[in-house]
Design an enzyme around this catalytic site. Structure first.
Site, mmCIF file in Angstrom:
data_model
loop_
_atom_site.group_PDB
_atom_site.id
_atom_site.type_symbol
_atom_site.label_atom_id
_atom_site.label_comp_id
_atom_site.label_asym_id
_atom_site.label_seq_id
_atom_site.Cartn_x
_atom_site.Cartn_y
_atom_site.Cartn_z
ATOM 1 N N THR A 26 10.557 -8.539 -16.171
ATOM 2 C CA THR A 26 9.107 -8.440 -15.942
ATOM 3 C C THR A 26 8.570 -7.024 -16.151
ATOM 4 O OG1 THR A 26 9.550 -8.102 -13.592
ATOM 5 C CG2 THR A 26 9.067 -10.361 -14.297
ATOM 6 N N GLY A 27 9.425 -6.058 -16.465
ATOM 7 C CA GLY A 27 8.965 -4.676 -16.647
ATOM 8 C C GLY A 27 8.361 -4.442 -18.025
ATOM 9 N N ARG A 114 25.334 6.444 -19.129
ATOM 10 C CA ARG A 114 25.303 6.992 -20.503
ATOM 11 C C ARG A 114 26.360 8.056 -20.759
ATOM 12 N NH1 ARG A 114 18.919 7.431 -20.280
ATOM 13 N NH2 ARG A 114 18.380 5.334 -20.975
ATOM 14 N N CYS A 144 14.906 6.872 -24.519
ATOM 15 C CA CYS A 144 13.956 6.633 -25.617
ATOM 16 C C CYS A 144 13.654 7.883 -26.435
ATOM 17 C CB CYS A 144 12.656 6.026 -25.083
ATOM 18 S SG CYS A 144 11.913 6.917 -23.726
ATOM 19 N N GLN A 171 5.749 13.076 -25.877
ATOM 20 C CA GLN A 171 6.143 11.768 -25.338
ATOM 21 C C GLN A 171 4.965 10.965 -24.811
ATOM 22 O OE1 GLN A 171 10.188 13.735 -23.746
ATOM 23 N NE2 GLN A 171 9.710 11.765 -22.778
ATOM 24 N N GLY A 175 6.567 5.801 -21.610
ATOM 25 C CA GLY A 175 7.933 6.196 -21.253
ATOM 26 C C GLY A 175 8.110 6.262 -19.748
ATOM 27 N N ARG A 262 4.730 15.779 -22.385
ATOM 28 C CA ARG A 262 4.010 14.497 -22.294
ATOM 29 C C ARG A 262 2.618 14.672 -22.889
ATOM 30 N NH1 ARG A 262 6.710 10.029 -20.908
ATOM 31 N NH2 ARG A 262 7.589 11.116 -19.101
ATOM 32 N N HIS A 269 6.833 7.824 -29.080
ATOM 33 C CA HIS A 269 7.219 9.226 -28.933
ATOM 34 C C HIS A 269 7.273 9.885 -30.315
ATOM 35 C CE1 HIS A 269 7.980 8.445 -24.842
ATOM 36 N NE2 HIS A 269 9.301 8.538 -24.784
HETATM 37 C C1 2RA Z 1 10.110 9.069 -20.653
HETATM 38 N N1 2RA Z 1 12.184 9.071 -21.868
HETATM 39 O O1 2RA Z 1 9.493 9.059 -21.727
HETATM 40 C C2 2RA Z 1 11.555 8.751 -20.629
HETATM 41 C C3 2RA Z 1 11.751 7.322 -20.254
HETATM 42 N N2 2RA Z 1 13.088 6.890 -20.377
HETATM 43 O O2 2RA Z 1 9.611 9.333 -19.575
#
Ligand code: 2RA
Length: 365
Positions: A26-27, A114, A144, A171, A175, A262, A269
């Protein structure tokens, strides 16, 4: 194929086509996963949707059918061959080993496994062979931001031999999940049609103290931060890009410098990349490699105004590459601009591709 733990294929052998579980259905990534499963060749038997108990009972569409979501319990993994997880790290850390113990191969999109040396970190275009060496029955999907550039870099590395990376990310807010998107949309509605962005602090005052998952307003702004604080001022996101690139490319000492930022983009991204190689490179050869690499689209004609942007790359599968130049002061280095949909190749698509590799093993005679 049976993995080192000897637990792999027993469910598929019983039922014919393998049973797939989507944990975290559901995410934000889960929703894209269901679209991808509906678009790709239908190789799965049952697709079981699993989420937290509060989402149990909801119905979601996959492969043109409504499927009821079941709660995350041990029994939910009965008969499952492959389980794709897109849940927080702590949920994966607890539940992935349970799914493995029930006979499933887990493909996990959290950060929980990971860097575990017994867990391969797989990008099917770059290191598909790694999928078979899964001593814990778990395969990890990269973050990502790493995934948004690594397919193009893997292709260049295979030809030129990578020696150093310097990257900056731009980004998208998705994300950070649904709350990231909700935060940007709310802030945009508060600043749209105003003259804000002309005085120190005016945007901050307009959007208020609740900046959602971000430390600063993201509308009309860029925020040089993603993730949590690590040693010496680095962010967790920057460390992920460095550590994961090294592991995927099999270059454990590769020098990597990363700054994660961001930006007010909903999904996709982007990264600028300075990549230094073993010897001299040419733009013509780099363009030839990128134009023919699986999973990459070269879109690079600045004279015609052609270069990738998130607004065009969003909703698509490939890694888009443009602005290919040789470094002015180093004939062994290339400069690139790369875009990738962080919810598709950056998360759901790569996870689905790994699951399909596992399924092809299970179905092999
Ligand atoms: C982000 N890469 O964009 C991270 C999410 N996995 O916040």
């Amino acid at each position: 194929m049976t993995d080192v733990a000897g637990r792999t294929a027993r469910n598929a052998v019983r039922t014919g086509r393998p049973t797939l579980a989507v944990v975290g259905a559901t995410g934000a990534v889960g929703s894209v996963m269901l679209q991808i499963l509906s678009q790709h060749a239908d190789i799965w038997g049952e697709i079981r949707l699993i989420a937290s108990p509060r989402s149990a009972g909801r119905k979601l569409a996959v492969r043109g059918e409504e499927v009821e979501v079941v709660a995350l319990t041990e029994e939910a993994f009965d008969g499952v061959d492959v389980a794709m997880f897109d849940v927080p790290d702590e949920v994966s850390a607890r539940w992935a080993p349970i799914a493995v113990a029930k006979g499933a191969v887990v493909v996990d999109n959290s950060g929980a496994f990971r860097m575990d040396p017994d867990v391969p970190l797989v990008v099917p275009e770059v290191n598909p062979h790694a999928v078979r060496v899964r001593r814990r029955g778990i395969i990890a999907n990269p973050n990502c931001t790493t995934l948004s550039m690594i397919v193009a870099l893997g292709a260049l590395h295979a030809e030129f031999g990578l020696r150093e990376l310097v990257v900056s990310s731009y980004q998208a807010v998705s994300g950070a999940g649904r709350s990231g998107v909700d935060t940007l949309r709310r802030q945009l509605s508060l600043v749209a049609g105003t003259e804000l962005g002309t005085h120190p602090g005016d945007v901050r005052r307009a959007v208020g103290d609740d900046t959602g998952p971000f430390p600063e307003p993201v509308a009309l702004n860029v925020v040089p931060w993603a993730g949590s604080l690590r040693e010496d001022g680095w962010s967790s996101e920057e460390m992920k890009v460095r550590d994961e690139s090294r592991k995927i490319l099999g270059l454990p000492t590769l020098p990597v410098a990363v700054t994660c930022v961001r930006v007010p983009v909903v999904t996709t991204h982007s990264l600028t990349v300075h990549a230094r190689f073993e010897g001299e490179v040419t733009v013509d050869k780099a363009r030839e490699i990128l134009a023919t690499a699986p999973g990459v689209v070269l879109f690079d004609d600045p004279a015609a105004g052609e270069f990738p942007t998130p607004a065009d790359a969003v909703g698509t599968d490939p890694t888009w590459v443009g602005r290919v130049r040789r470094a002015l002061d180093d004939p062994t280095a290339l400069e690139l601009f790369v875009c990738g949909d962080n919810l598709r190749k950056g998360a759901a698509l790569n996870t689905a591709q790994i699951a399909e590799l596992v399924a092809s093993e299970l179905s092999a005679p």
